[in-house]
Every structure is written in structure tokens, then in C-alpha cells.
Design a protein around this motif. Structure first.
Motif, mmCIF file in Angstrom:
data_model
loop_
_atom_site.group_PDB
_atom_site.id
_atom_site.type_symbol
_atom_site.label_atom_id
_atom_site.label_comp_id
_atom_site.label_asym_id
_atom_site.label_seq_id
_atom_site.Cartn_x
_atom_site.Cartn_y
_atom_site.Cartn_z
ATOM 1 N N ASN A 62 0.844 -1.182 0.000
ATOM 2 C CA ASN A 62 0.000 0.000 0.000
ATOM 3 C C ASN A 62 0.889 1.245 0.000
ATOM 4 O O ASN A 62 1.831 1.338 0.785
ATOM 5 N N VAL A 64 0.693 5.542 0.003
ATOM 6 C CA VAL A 64 -0.119 6.745 0.179
ATOM 7 C C VAL A 64 0.760 7.949 -0.127
ATOM 8 O O VAL A 64 1.902 8.029 0.326
ATOM 9 N N THR A 65 0.218 8.892 -0.881
ATOM 10 C CA THR A 65 0.939 10.108 -1.254
ATOM 11 C C THR A 65 0.621 11.220 -0.277
ATOM 12 O O THR A 65 -0.523 11.378 0.139
ATOM 13 N N TYR A 78 5.934 9.799 -0.019
ATOM 14 C CA TYR A 78 5.075 8.626 -0.103
ATOM 15 C C TYR A 78 5.289 7.793 1.150
ATOM 16 O O TYR A 78 6.422 7.652 1.622
ATOM 17 N N GLU A 87 5.937 1.142 8.299
ATOM 18 C CA GLU A 87 5.659 2.280 7.426
ATOM 19 C C GLU A 87 6.969 2.985 7.082
ATOM 20 O O GLU A 87 7.686 3.433 7.970
#
Length: 186
Positions: A62, A64-65, A78, A87
Motif C-alpha cells: 500500500n 499513500v501520497t 510517499y 511504514e
């Protein structure tokens, strides 16, 4: 028939539950952080240091920007939820090549078993030729340079205030805890 099926089920369950050498923490770490022969990190929780912006879509994680203001410009970053749920924040150069990958995930462990939450004394023991750097150029920083593309950052507020005086003064450094692991593209 029922008895032999139950016995077979117990045997199979025992085999599945039995610990395999491949699942030991060191094996998990080897798959999460890959290190080259020169000591540089090549892959960090599934994020290769050769990653490009266009390669983000090919990652099996996954992504995410996000954006933030930095030095008068909007910077794009990102967040990749990589191996073991760590993360990893990544930033790219304008040419699309990776600049850095970093994490503050509490379960993140870098090479030689040093991770977020490890003490400065553990970092120094693992990297005896590394250097602790601190100061206030372009903002306060406390960083341990391993001599590779890997750095460990510490919380500046845990340092004695005199560490950031001008001119810099030598201080007795407490046994700080790692706040962030940073990997720069070689």
C-alpha cells in the motif's frame, strides 16, 4: 477411520505449528533489510534503494501520497506500508530517483539488530566505527552516522541544551533512544 483421521490431523497440525529455522527473527530481518557486501542497505522493508517514482506502482504494498511545505516549495512524499507492516516514508529527487527512505515504526529493526527504540549504547556497540553528530545547522539534529548509507536519528529534545549552543560545545550525551532510521540511496 475417524481415529486415523484425527491422528493424521494432529500430526499435520504439529508439523504446521512447529517452528522452522526460516521463521526465526534473524531470517525475518534478513528478508526485511537486505545489505550489500560494502555494508550499504539495498532494500529496507521491501523498499529497494534503487526505487524510482515510476516503480512505486509495481510495489506489492500500500502506497499513500502526501505533501508538505519545505524550503519554499511543496514537497511530495510517499508512505509505503512494507514488510512486517513497517511504514516507510520515501522522498525522491526531481529526476525520480530515490533520495531517502525512513521509518519511525516501533517494530523497525535495521542491520545488526539496531532498531527504533534501541539505545545509543546499542548503536555504538553495533557500529563501533560510526560517529555521533549533533548541532543546530539548519535546525537541531542528533544523528549517528554508521559510515554506510544508514543513519540513526535521535530526539533532539533529549539532549542537553548546551549541545546546540553557538559555538558548539561538547556535552555529556545521555543514552538516547533511536527515534528514526534513515536509509539514503547510494
Amino acid at each position: 477411520m475417524t481415529r486415523s483421521f484425527s491422528l493424521l490431523a494432529l500430526v499435520l497440525a504439529g508439523c504446521v505449528a512447529a517452528p522452522y529455522p526460516d521463521t526465526a527473527p534473524s531470517a525475518a530481518l534478513r528478508s526485511a533489510v537486505q545489505v550489500a557486501s560494502n555494508g550499504d542497505v539495498e532494500s529496507f522493508y521491501g523498499v529497494p534503494t534503487s526505487l524510482t517514482v515510476s516503480g512505486l506502482k509495481r510495489l506489492p504494498y500500500n502506497v499513500v501520497t502526501g505533501q508538505k511545505m519545505g524550503e519554499g516549495e511543496r514537497e511530495t512524499f510517499y508512505i509505503i506500508t512494507g514488510v512486517q507492516g513497517v511504514e516507510v516514508k520515501v522522498v525522491f529527487y526531481d529526476n525520480g530517483k530515490l533520495y531517502l527512505a525512513q521509518t519511525e515504526s516501533s517494530n523497525a529493526v535495521g542491520p545488526r539488530g539496531v532498531g527504533v527504540g534501541s539505545s545509543l549504547s546499542q548503536v555504538k556497540a553495533a557500529w563501533p566505527n560510526g560517529k555521533l553528530l549533533y548541532g543546530s545547522e539548519d535546525g537541531r539534529f542528533v544523528t549517528f552516522d554508521t559510515g554506510t548509507n544508514l543513519l540513526y536519528n535521535f530526539d533532539e529534545s533529549d539532549m542537553p541544551p548546551a549541545a546546540f549552543d553557538h559555538p558548539p560545545r561538547e556535552v555529556t550525551v545521555p543514552d538516547l533512544r533511536v527515534k528514526r532510521i534513515r536509509v539514503f540511496a547510494p
